[in-house]
Enzyme design. Structure first.
Site, PDB file in Angstrom:
ATOM      1  N   GLU A   1       0.929  -0.835   0.177  1.00  0.00           N
ATOM      2  CA  GLU A   1      -0.216  -0.356  -0.251  1.00  0.00           C
ATOM      3  C   GLU A   1       0.669   1.303  -0.089  1.00  0.00           C
ATOM      4  O   GLU A   1       2.016   1.180   0.283  1.00  0.00           O
ATOM      5  CB  GLU A   1      -1.267  -0.056   1.077  1.00  0.00           C
ATOM      6  CG  GLU A   1      -1.564  -1.018   1.373  1.00  0.00           C
ATOM      7  CD  GLU A   1      -2.364  -1.447   2.958  1.00  0.00           C
ATOM      8  OE1 GLU A   1      -2.218  -0.410   3.620  1.00  0.00           O
ATOM      9  OE2 GLU A   1      -2.901  -2.244   2.499  1.00  0.00           O
TER      10      GLU A   1
ATOM     11  N   LYS B   1       2.632   4.485   1.409  1.00  0.00           N
ATOM     12  CA  LYS B   1       2.623   4.780   3.123  1.00  0.00           C
ATOM     13  C   LYS B   1       2.355   6.460   2.310  1.00  0.00           C
ATOM     14  O   LYS B   1       3.677   7.398   2.233  1.00  0.00           O
ATOM     15  CB  LYS B   1       4.291   4.615   3.107  1.00  0.00           C
ATOM     16  CG  LYS B   1       4.065   4.987   4.819  1.00  0.00           C
ATOM     17  CD  LYS B   1       4.951   3.903   5.628  1.00  0.00           C
ATOM     18  CE  LYS B   1       5.138   5.012   6.684  1.00  0.00           C
ATOM     19  NZ  LYS B   1       5.045   6.434   7.105  1.00  0.00           N
TER      20      LYS B   1
ATOM     21  N   ARG C   1      -3.096   9.873  11.036  1.00  0.00           N
ATOM     22  CA  ARG C   1      -3.091   8.989  11.700  1.00  0.00           C
ATOM     23  C   ARG C   1      -5.050   8.964  11.578  1.00  0.00           C
ATOM     24  O   ARG C   1      -5.169  10.469  12.357  1.00  0.00           O
ATOM     25  CB  ARG C   1      -3.259   7.235  12.552  1.00  0.00           C
ATOM     26  CG  ARG C   1      -3.293   6.773  12.761  1.00  0.00           C
ATOM     27  CD  ARG C   1      -2.735   5.722  11.837  1.00  0.00           C
ATOM     28  NE  ARG C   1      -3.610   4.376  12.041  1.00  0.00           N
ATOM     29  CZ  ARG C   1      -2.643   2.669  12.003  1.00  0.00           C
ATOM     30  NH1 ARG C   1      -1.502   3.380  12.218  1.00  0.00           N
ATOM     31  NH2 ARG C   1      -3.308   1.692  12.627  1.00  0.00           N
TER      32      ARG C   1
ATOM     33  N   ARG D   1      -4.574   9.591  16.318  1.00  0.00           N
ATOM     34  CA  ARG D   1      -3.414   7.918  16.544  1.00  0.00           C
ATOM     35  C   ARG D   1      -3.156   8.186  18.217  1.00  0.00           C
ATOM     36  O   ARG D   1      -2.920   6.978  18.884  1.00  0.00           O
ATOM     37  CB  ARG D   1      -1.742   8.437  16.413  1.00  0.00           C
ATOM     38  CG  ARG D   1      -1.100   7.428  16.767  1.00  0.00           C
ATOM     39  CD  ARG D   1       0.382   7.763  15.859  1.00  0.00           C
ATOM     40  NE  ARG D   1       1.759   6.687  15.801  1.00  0.00           N
ATOM     41  CZ  ARG D   1       2.101   6.123  16.816  1.00  0.00           C
ATOM     42  NH1 ARG D   1       1.570   6.768  18.080  1.00  0.00           N
ATOM     43  NH2 ARG D   1       2.397   5.497  16.711  1.00  0.00           N
TER      44      ARG D   1
ATOM     45  N   GLU E   1      -5.364   7.667   7.275  1.00  0.00           N
ATOM     46  CA  GLU E   1      -4.340   8.360   7.161  1.00  0.00           C
ATOM     47  C   GLU E   1      -5.523   9.658   6.435  1.00  0.00           C
ATOM     48  O   GLU E   1      -6.073   9.400   5.582  1.00  0.00           O
ATOM     49  CB  GLU E   1      -3.209   8.435   5.872  1.00  0.00           C
ATOM     50  CG  GLU E   1      -1.993   9.143   5.973  1.00  0.00           C
ATOM     51  CD  GLU E   1      -1.684   8.631   7.211  1.00  0.00           C
ATOM     52  OE1 GLU E   1      -1.887   8.002   8.454  1.00  0.00           O
ATOM     53  OE2 GLU E   1      -0.137   9.299   8.113  1.00  0.00           O
TER      54      GLU E   1
ATOM     55  N   PHE F   1      -7.743   2.872   4.802  1.00  0.00           N
ATOM     56  CA  PHE F   1      -6.716   1.263   4.418  1.00  0.00           C
ATOM     57  C   PHE F   1      -7.278  -0.122   5.654  1.00  0.00           C
ATOM     58  O   PHE F   1      -6.610  -1.193   5.290  1.00  0.00           O
ATOM     59  CB  PHE F   1      -5.635   1.674   4.871  1.00  0.00           C
ATOM     60  CG  PHE F   1      -4.590   1.850   5.943  1.00  0.00           C
ATOM     61  CD1 PHE F   1      -4.084   1.529   7.379  1.00  0.00           C
ATOM     62  CD2 PHE F   1      -4.436   3.425   6.332  1.00  0.00           C
ATOM     63  CE1 PHE F   1      -3.358   1.929   8.477  1.00  0.00           C
ATOM     64  CE2 PHE F   1      -3.437   4.464   7.276  1.00  0.00           C
ATOM     65  CZ  PHE F   1      -3.539   3.208   8.159  1.00  0.00           C
TER      66      PHE F   1
ATOM     67  N   ARG G   1       3.271  -3.245  17.454  1.00  0.00           N
ATOM     68  CA  ARG G   1       4.380  -2.922  16.835  1.00  0.00           C
ATOM     69  C   ARG G   1       4.284  -4.203  16.798  1.00  0.00           C
ATOM     70  O   ARG G   1       5.083  -5.763  17.199  1.00  0.00           O
ATOM     71  CB  ARG G   1       5.471  -2.075  17.452  1.00  0.00           C
ATOM     72  CG  ARG G   1       6.120  -1.665  16.231  1.00  0.00           C
ATOM     73  CD  ARG G   1       7.239  -0.836  16.611  1.00  0.00           C
ATOM     74  NE  ARG G   1       6.368   0.697  17.230  1.00  0.00           N
ATOM     75  CZ  ARG G   1       6.209   1.565  16.306  1.00  0.00           C
ATOM     76  NH1 ARG G   1       6.155   1.342  14.965  1.00  0.00           N
ATOM     77  NH2 ARG G   1       5.648   2.445  17.098  1.00  0.00           N
TER      78      ARG G   1
ATOM     79  N   LYS H   1       6.818  -0.612   7.298  1.00  0.00           N
ATOM     80  CA  LYS H   1       6.647   0.101   6.165  1.00  0.00           C
ATOM     81  C   LYS H   1       8.079   0.114   5.173  1.00  0.00           C
ATOM     82  O   LYS H   1       9.270   0.130   6.473  1.00  0.00           O
ATOM     83  CB  LYS H   1       6.728   1.795   7.583  1.00  0.00           C
ATOM     84  CG  LYS H   1       7.758   1.327   8.693  1.00  0.00           C
ATOM     85  CD  LYS H   1       7.256   2.560   8.950  1.00  0.00           C
ATOM     86  CE  LYS H   1       8.020   2.723  10.295  1.00  0.00           C
ATOM     87  NZ  LYS H   1       7.526   3.302  11.722  1.00  0.00           N
TER      88      LYS H   1
HETATM   89  P1  AMP Z   1       5.483   5.439  10.496  1.00  0.00           P
HETATM   90  O1  AMP Z   1       4.875   6.851  10.883  1.00  0.00           O
HETATM   91  O2  AMP Z   1       6.665   5.731  10.115  1.00  0.00           O
HETATM   92  O3  AMP Z   1       5.879   3.993  12.452  1.00  0.00           O
HETATM   93  O4  AMP Z   1       4.246   5.210  10.221  1.00  0.00           O
HETATM   94  C1  AMP Z   1       2.916   4.378  10.464  1.00  0.00           C
HETATM   95  C2  AMP Z   1       2.420   5.497  10.166  1.00  0.00           C
HETATM   96  O5  AMP Z   1       1.669   5.347   9.118  1.00  0.00           O
HETATM   97  C3  AMP Z   1       1.006   4.971  10.153  1.00  0.00           C
HETATM   98  O6  AMP Z   1       0.491   5.286  11.880  1.00  0.00           O
HETATM   99  C4  AMP Z   1      -0.043   5.768   9.256  1.00  0.00           C
HETATM  100  O7  AMP Z   1      -0.608   6.501  10.239  1.00  0.00           O
HETATM  101  C5  AMP Z   1       0.943   5.442   8.379  1.00  0.00           C
HETATM  102  N1  AMP Z   1       0.327   5.011   7.096  1.00  0.00           N
HETATM  103  C6  AMP Z   1       0.443   6.178   6.287  1.00  0.00           C
HETATM  104  N2  AMP Z   1      -0.081   5.066   5.258  1.00  0.00           N
HETATM  105  C7  AMP Z   1      -0.422   3.560   6.251  1.00  0.00           C
HETATM  106  C8  AMP Z   1      -1.027   2.311   5.032  1.00  0.00           C
HETATM  107  N3  AMP Z   1      -1.113   2.137   4.173  1.00  0.00           N
HETATM  108  N4  AMP Z   1      -0.821   1.451   6.248  1.00  0.00           N
HETATM  109  C9  AMP Z   1      -1.155   1.698   7.427  1.00  0.00           C
HETATM  110  N5  AMP Z   1      -0.154   2.913   7.935  1.00  0.00           N
HETATM  111  C10 AMP Z   1      -0.527   4.112   7.167  1.00  0.00           C
END
Ligand code: AMP
Length: 526
Positions: free
Chosen positions: A229, A231, A236, A251, A280, A320, A392, A398
């Site tokens: 998907e 990102k 969030r 979040r 998101e 998502f 987590r 990611k």
């Molecule tokens: P990170 O903030 O770098 O830890 O990455 C996780 C965050 O990416 C999640 O908490 C979401 O806010 C965001 N996010 C963006 N696109 C997606 C997606 N397709 N699936 C899940 N999270 C996503």
């Protein structure tokens, strides 16, 4: 229950290496607690007191410990006398002390906190003082112990660990659930199911350094396909809908419904009667390119001027995941099925672009497209995984192509020359999964004057101690750091250092527990 008993169990568990042994020791301990002690004990054991942050600084604690040295054994047997003279501290006493500390407000609050802490510490043994210091400073916080404790609660209550885990996930608090489980058994746990307008902790992702790595290590590698998907680098959101009522949560589970009317309107227009959606939100340019994260955040938490801001900076929402659909909880349902339900409930224009594939080349093309459109990277998700709220894990990975890490500021050095009077050179650390942080290097690059000003104030507010021109701070601020390379280093404790580290931005939406781990950093080693 006495504090000294808890301190003894805590030390005993830390010294035991076997997981089963830890669980059974903790279960024995939990069984002996009175109902009103359960939440207090769970808080103390995991390092998160019921009251949350107590607002006590390192300097205050240091001065308390200087003024009230802990009682300890001496050769002439003074311990016995001291022990008899001392009024033994119970868990409830400490909890009551923390309540008072938490309630302190106003001008004289520093003095009052000091007085309360002195009173508490004067009654503690040296071991207890050490434990309390760690607890108040947030140094005992151990995510790892939470898993063991959860199983101990299940064992002590005679309930399946999966039920306790699910309830804890939904309640977002093991202490509350432990009290219900130990006091009321299965009936107590039932109160903590998925419920509309009670947001749950969002599921979180681990990092993979490349797409290939993510594709091969997505949990359940034996399944053919994964969901890849886009990102999106927005914020969030969790949206709850029932009939004509809609609520939007962040979040951190804050209710921001009034700040984002366009999200409310679009969800109201969906046919489903009941929904909990995970997604998101992001501010886009008129031609669909993502605007910087700060622009999206600008809209959150605003109660005034909402209509003007909405016109200037409209938010788009892309979902998502779906956790509840028309009365049915989907939390334990595999992602593959949740995605089908999402497609039924939400039109494509409101979904994050996704590709379900088992083909690495196809996934790579999809990733390039996401990056060309200006997004951060992709998420790779196991189709078999249930929705693990608040966790987590490798079920979601990611893959950010831009090389960045979310690191924690451990200390900062006073600047010189043009930066005199500002805290500039940052000491950055990664999270150690076993607890604490590992320093990786320093940087003063990438800071605007605005950042320098902001960080000086914020860091001084978190000061723990000073050494020469270095100010050590509580490890709380998370900073997204770009770098060129991770290299081996004998200079830093983790054996790795960042080359050409520079600050991209602070992440006020993150806590230190969300920072990248030292393992994620090592994964970048060539
Ligand atoms: P990170 O903030 O770098 O830890 O990455 C996780 C965050 O990416 C999640 O908490 C979401 O806010 C965001 N996010 C963006 N696109 C997606 C997606 N397709 N699936 C899940 N999270 C996503």
């Amino acid at each position: 229950m006495k504090l000294e008993d808890l301190v003894r169990v805590s030390a005993g568990v830390a010294a035991t290496s076997g997981r089963l042994e830890k669980i059974s020791r903790l279960a024995d301990f939990l069984r002996q607690l009175e109902p009103d002690e359960v939440q207090i004990a769970i808080g103390f054991l995991t390092g998160w007191p019921r009251q949350g942050k107590l607002g006590v600084g390192w300097a205050t604690l240091a001065s308390v410990r200087e003024q009230t040295p802990g009682r300890t054994a001496t050769e002439d047997g003074e311990l016995v006398a001291a022990e008899i003279a001392r009024e033994v501290l119970a868990l409830r006493d400490v909890d009551a002390g923390f309540e008072l500390l938490k309630a302190v407000k106003g001008k004289q609050s520093g003095v009052e906190r000091l007085r309360l802490l002195n009173e508490l510490f004067a009654r503690a043994t040296l071991e207890e003082q050490q434990f309390l210091t760690g607890l108040v400073m947030g140094e005992v916080r151990q995510g790892a112990l939470e898993g063991v404790l959860l199983e101990a609660v299940a064992k002590a209550a005679g309930l399946p660990a999966t039920d306790v885990r699910r309830a804890a996930m939904m309640a977002g608090d093991l202490g509350v659930v432990a009290k219900a489980a130990l006091g009321e058994g299965a009936a107590g746990l039932e109160r903590y199911g998925l419920e509309l307008f009670r947001p749950v902790q969002p599921m979180l992702a681990d990092s993979a350094s490349t797409l290939t790595e993510a594709l091969t290590s997505a949990e359940g590698a034996d399944i053919a396909a994964v969901s890849v998907e886009w990102k999106l680098d927005g914020a969030r959101i969790q949206v709850h809908k029932q009939g004509d009522r809609v609520a939007v949560y962040t979040r951190n589970l804050n209710d921001v419904t009034v700040a984002v009317p366009e999200i409310v309107e679009s969800v109201l227009s969906l046919a489903a009667r009941e929904l909990i959606l995970d997604g998101e939100t992001i501010a886009l340019t008129p031609d669909g390119k993502p605007l910087p994260f700060q622009d999206t955040m600008h809209r959150f938490g605003r109660r005034l001027d909402v209509e003007r801001l909405r016109a200037e900076l409209p938010l788009s929402a892309f979902y998502f995941d779906v956790l509840l659909h028309d009365g049915e909880s989907l939390v334990d349902t595999p992602l593959a099925e949740r995605l089908q339900r999402l497609d039924q409930a939400v039109p494509e224009r409101l979904r994050v672009p996704r590709l379900v594939t088992a083909n690495a080349d196809e996934a790579a093309r999809f990733q390039s497209h996401a990056l060309e459109t200006g997004h951060e990277g992709v998420m790779v998700k196991s189709l078999a995984a249930p929705y693990a709220a608040g966790r987590r894990g490798s079920a979601w990975l990611k893959v950010k192509t831009a090389r960045t890490l979310d690191l924690v500021v451990l200390a900062a050095e006073w600047g010189s020359g043009r930066r005199k009077g500002w805290l500039s050179n940052l000491h950055l650390g990664a999270r150690d999964p076993a607890g604490g942080f590992v320093m990786l290097g320093k940087t003063f690059k990438g800071m605007t004057d605005e950042i320098l000003r902001w960080q000086t104030t914020e860091l001084l507010a978190r000061e723990m101690s000073r050494e020469g021109h270095i100010v050590y701070v509580r490890p709380e601020l998370v900073v997204e750091t770009a770098f060129n390379e991770v290299q081996r280093s004998s200079q830093y404790p983790g054996g790795v250092a960042l080359r050409f580290a520079r600050i991209k931005r602070y992440r006020p939406d993150r806590t230190a527990l969300d920072a990248d781990t030292i393992d994620a950093v090592r994964a970048f080693l060539p």
